[in-house]
Every structure is written in C-alpha cells, then in structure tokens.
Scaffold this motif. Structure first.
Motif, PDB file in Angstrom:
ATOM      1  N   LYS A 115       0.826  -1.207   0.000  1.00 16.42           N
ATOM      2  CA  LYS A 115       0.000   0.000   0.000  1.00 16.42           C
ATOM      3  C   LYS A 115       0.861   1.258   0.000  1.00 16.42           C
ATOM      4  CE  LYS A 115      -3.905  -2.202   2.365  1.00 16.42           C
ATOM      5  NZ  LYS A 115      -3.315  -3.513   2.629  1.00 16.42           N
ATOM      6  N   LYS A 116       0.217   2.369  -0.330  1.00 16.94           N
ATOM      7  CA  LYS A 116       0.916   3.642  -0.530  1.00 16.94           C
ATOM      8  C   LYS A 116       1.787   4.013   0.661  1.00 16.94           C
ATOM      9  CE  LYS A 116       0.088   8.500  -1.697  1.00 16.94           C
ATOM     10  NZ  LYS A 116      -0.938   9.530  -2.005  1.00 16.94           N
ATOM     11  N   PHE A 164       5.422   2.844   0.406  1.00 19.24           N
ATOM     12  CA  PHE A 164       6.262   3.156  -0.751  1.00 19.24           C
ATOM     13  C   PHE A 164       7.587   3.787  -0.323  1.00 19.24           C
ATOM     14  CE2 PHE A 164       2.347   3.807  -3.772  1.00 19.24           C
ATOM     15  CZ  PHE A 164       2.028   2.460  -3.599  1.00 19.24           C
ATOM     16  N   ASP A 192       9.879   3.250  -7.658  1.00 20.40           N
ATOM     17  CA  ASP A 192       9.227   4.409  -8.288  1.00 20.40           C
ATOM     18  C   ASP A 192       8.744   4.081  -9.693  1.00 20.40           C
ATOM     19  OD1 ASP A 192       9.444   6.148  -6.149  1.00 20.40           O
ATOM     20  OD2 ASP A 192      11.431   6.878  -6.752  1.00 20.40           O
ATOM     21  N   LYS A 234       4.108   0.647 -11.555  1.00 15.64           N
ATOM     22  CA  LYS A 234       2.831   1.325 -11.754  1.00 15.64           C
ATOM     23  C   LYS A 234       2.005   1.311 -10.477  1.00 15.64           C
ATOM     24  CE  LYS A 234      -1.338   1.268 -14.655  1.00 15.64           C
ATOM     25  NZ  LYS A 234      -2.042   0.581 -15.761  1.00 15.64           N
ATOM     26  N   THR A 235       1.331   2.433 -10.199  1.00 14.29           N
ATOM     27  CA  THR A 235       0.430   2.511  -9.054  1.00 14.29           C
ATOM     28  C   THR A 235      -0.994   2.196  -9.513  1.00 14.29           C
ATOM     29  OG1 THR A 235       1.799   4.180  -7.967  1.00 14.29           O
ATOM     30  CG2 THR A 235      -0.479   3.977  -7.220  1.00 14.29           C
ATOM     31  N   HIS A 236      -1.631   1.254  -8.835  1.00 16.94           N
ATOM     32  CA  HIS A 236      -3.004   0.856  -9.148  1.00 16.94           C
ATOM     33  C   HIS A 236      -3.922   1.307  -8.020  1.00 16.94           C
ATOM     34  CE1 HIS A 236      -1.583  -2.030 -12.279  1.00 16.94           C
ATOM     35  NE2 HIS A 236      -0.532  -2.088 -11.489  1.00 16.94           N
ATOM     36  N   THR A 237      -5.197   1.438  -8.324  1.00 17.85           N
ATOM     37  CA  THR A 237      -6.194   1.674  -7.285  1.00 17.85           C
ATOM     38  C   THR A 237      -7.022   0.406  -7.147  1.00 17.85           C
ATOM     39  OG1 THR A 237      -7.709   2.650  -8.910  1.00 17.85           O
ATOM     40  CG2 THR A 237      -6.322   4.147  -7.646  1.00 17.85           C
ATOM     41  N   ASN A 260      -4.300   3.060  -3.077  1.00 20.45           N
ATOM     42  CA  ASN A 260      -3.166   3.027  -4.005  1.00 20.45           C
ATOM     43  C   ASN A 260      -2.251   1.857  -3.665  1.00 20.45           C
ATOM     44  OD1 ASN A 260      -3.999   5.267  -5.439  1.00 20.45           O
ATOM     45  ND2 ASN A 260      -2.779   6.698  -4.249  1.00 20.45           N
ATOM     46  N   LYS A 305       1.024  -0.812  -5.219  1.00 19.27           N
ATOM     47  CA  LYS A 305       2.026  -1.239  -6.199  1.00 19.27           C
ATOM     48  C   LYS A 305       2.221  -2.743  -6.036  1.00 19.27           C
ATOM     49  CE  LYS A 305       4.756   3.061  -6.442  1.00 19.27           C
ATOM     50  NZ  LYS A 305       4.806   3.328  -7.899  1.00 19.27           N
TER      51      LYS A 305
END
Length: 381
Positions: A259-260, A263, A274, A277-280, A287, A289
């Motif tokens: 989760k975000k 990161f 980095d 890709k970030t997904h929802t 957010n 990855k």
C-alpha cells in the motif's frame, strides 16, 4: 441431546486450548479444556438437563444456577456454531463467454495460460498480480480462463467450463477462486488435493518456509518485501496453499501488493519501486504497487515445509519484540479469511499439521529488528 450438533474432531493444541471442528458448517473453534469437557458431557446421548446439572455439581462443584447457565450457554453455542455460513455467490451461472474481450497470455514454467477479460475493470482484478509473467499473446495455451460480468454477477470459466460466479461487490471471492484454479494449473493438480488455502504471506530460505499472518494494515506484505530484499524468497503473498500429500506450502507466483504508506519506507531497499505502476484497488480506491519477485520463478522449488507461523503487528510507537504465542491467537487470525477443505480427512490433516507448528508474535517498528529476527527463526531449524 442433539448429537448431530457435536464437534466431529476434538484436538488438544496446547495445555489449556482445544480445537473443535464442526463438520456441517466446516467451522473451527478454539476453546479451553474445561469448556471442551462441559461440551462433551452435554453431548452425552444419555444425559438429560438434570443429569448434566447433577454431573457438574458432583464433579466440578458448581452450584445449580451455574450449571443451568452453562447448559443454556452450550445450547446456544452449538446452535450458532452449526449454522452454515454462506459466501456471496450467485445462482446465475453461465457457460458462454462474451465475444468481445481483452486477451493476455502468461507463462509459468512449462505452462501457458491465456486469460480473456471482458473489460479493463475486470482485468484490473487479476492482471496486475501476474503481469510479470506476461508473454506475447498466443493461441497455443494449456489453459484458457474467461473473466466477465452479467448484470451484477462476476463469472469465471476455465476451458469453457463454469468454475465460479459471485456478486460484484464480493469480487475478492472471484480473485480467490481464480488463484486456486491457477494454482491447480501450475502444479498439475485439482481442488480435491488441497487441505487449505490461507490468507497469509509466506517466505522461504530455500529449505523451509515461514508463514506470516496479521490483521489488515499490520505490515505483513511490506515485511515480506523487506525480507525479499535481504535474500529471502517470497513463496506466496496473501494466498498460501497447503497440499495434502506432503503438507508442504506451495508457491503461488503473484507479485506482492504493498500500500501507498509503504512506498517511501521501501525505497532504500528497492531501487525500482518508483518505476512500478500505481493501481487503485477496492471500494476505498487504495493506491497499491505490485512488487514482482527478485528471484527467477523457473529456477525456484515449488514447495517447502512450514514449521513456524509469525503473527505480525507493526506499531511505529511500540517496542520491538518476538515471542512465542498461544496457538489460538494465530488461529483467530488465520481461520476466518482462509479456505479449509470440508473433507474430514483434510480437517484432521490441517489440525495435525497445525499442532506441530510453533507460533510467534512479532511486534516491530524497526525494520532491521524484524529482518534479524526472521534470520534467527530460520537458523533455529
């Protein structure tokens, strides 16, 4: 007494805890030894309420009102625990997939899998976790999956045969069913041969594995990635299958979701975070990855024995500690979100496997402390 409400399997799991398995609802309950004794007396077919009360008065020195209260409590407990729990499936099963779809092919060692998604939204439920296995689309595959929706129902087909339908709001059941079917494909087996699939992450040192459990948000996936960055192998993330023949945990080749909030913490350990890709995901639009394994999947063993389970709890203000913990603490987290085969032989195998597992609780805020403790756990074996 209604003997059909009785637990089918009763196993001691430590000095004071007993694990009960109820066959009809496929439910597991941890209780104390004394409560197990009371239930056993209650279930005696020759016992009436009066004889139950007399027994507890004579052998346990309880007062009449205490024994009567226990009788009522056990009656309610047995009725409640034997209620079959429905998952949010649908009866609107279909056998024909849409003709318009988005197709992707994937390779897992010697198996080619093709998946046809009806939409980008449905693709987002499956593809991000396995995208690192993507290959050029091919019509020569071992297995074909179709993922599509009709009205408010999600459907999964395998080689044209229906394997699952679920309400849209319960999309995680579709994800779980797909994971199981993909696992069957990769390991050339069927659902009949799995004892359980646990909602847990699992890491390995190449000789054995350690399962990681914990409540949502307690950092088990983040910890798995940290351990991977320090040389360990992630066998599974959030989906850990237990096989009946050898009672090993088997590999599920999905990327690890983080989760975000994790990161930044993982940047010192993963140079490419980095670029991921970030997904929802989910109704809360979290957010996420997906971190692919660092080791080459084709070169890794398919399974490992597991003799340790660690309940993980991250607390930025807490003290670091690793201690043995009562098995019921782990079971309370492990069982509710996992699937365990309803077969009596599998239930017995699960219980006997679990009885031989050491359970720990890791409280941490220092990543280096957590990593060092896992190294110690592997070295103990």
């Amino acid at each position: 007494m209604k003997t059909n409400l009785s637990p089918k399997l009763i196993h001691n799991i430590n000095e004071d805890a007993v694990l009960l398995w109820f066959e009809k609802p496929n439910r597991y309950v941890v209780t104390s030894k004394i409560n197990s004794e009371f239930i056993n007396i209650y279930m005696n077919p020759d016992n009436s309420r009066d004889s139950f009360v007399d027994n507890l008065q004579e052998n346990y020195h309880l007062k009449v009102d205490q024994a009567n209260t226990l009788f009522e409590d056990i009656t309610v407990f047995l009725k409640d625990v034997n209620v079959t729990q429905d998952i949010d499936t649908t009866t609107n099963k279909v056998s024909s997939a849409p003709t318009n779809y988005i197709e992707h092919s994937y390779e897992f060692k010697n198996k080619i899998v093709s998946i046809r998604y009806e939409s980008e939204i449905l693709k987002s439920l499956v593809h991000p976790q396995i995208s690192h296995h993507s290959i050029k689309n091919t019509s020569e595959y071992d297995v074909l999956f179709d993922v599509f929706r009709t009205n408010d129902d999600l459907h999964l087909l395998k080689n044209g045969a229906h394997v699952g339908s679920f309400k849209t709001e319960s999309f995680h059941f579709l994800q779980g069913k797909f994971a199981l079917e993909l696992t069957n494909t990769i390991h050339s087996t069927s659902i009949d041969n799995w004892v359980a699939t646990f909602h847990a992450s699992t890491i390995s040192n190449g000789k054995e594995s350690i399962m990681i459990v914990g409540d949502s948000g307690n950092g088990k996936s983040t910890l798995s990635v940290l351990l991977m960055a320090h040389g360990f192998d992630i066998l599974c993330d959030d989906f850990t299958p237990l096989y009946e023949d050898n009672l090993h945990l088997y590999r599920y080749p999905a990327a690890t979701s983080i989760k975000k909030g994790a990161f930044e913490a993982l940047k010192p350990y993963l140079n490419n975070i980095d670029s991921l890709k970030t997904h929802t995901a989910g109704p809360k639009k979290v957010n996420i990855k997906y971190v692919p394994p660092l080791l080459n999947y084709d070169d890794q063993a398919s399974s490992f024995p597991c003799n340790k389970i660690v309940y993980v709890k991250y607390n930025s203000l807490g003290k670091d500690s690793l201690n043995l913990v009562a098995p019921d603490k782990v079971l309370e987290t492990l069982i509710p979100d996992s699937w365990i085969s309803p077969k009596e032989t599998h239930a017995s195998k699960f219980i006997n496997w679990f009885k031989n597992v050491d359970c720990y609780q890791l409280n941490y805020n220092d990543n280096n402390f957590a990593i060092s403790k896992f190294k110690d756990l592997f070295e103990e074996s």
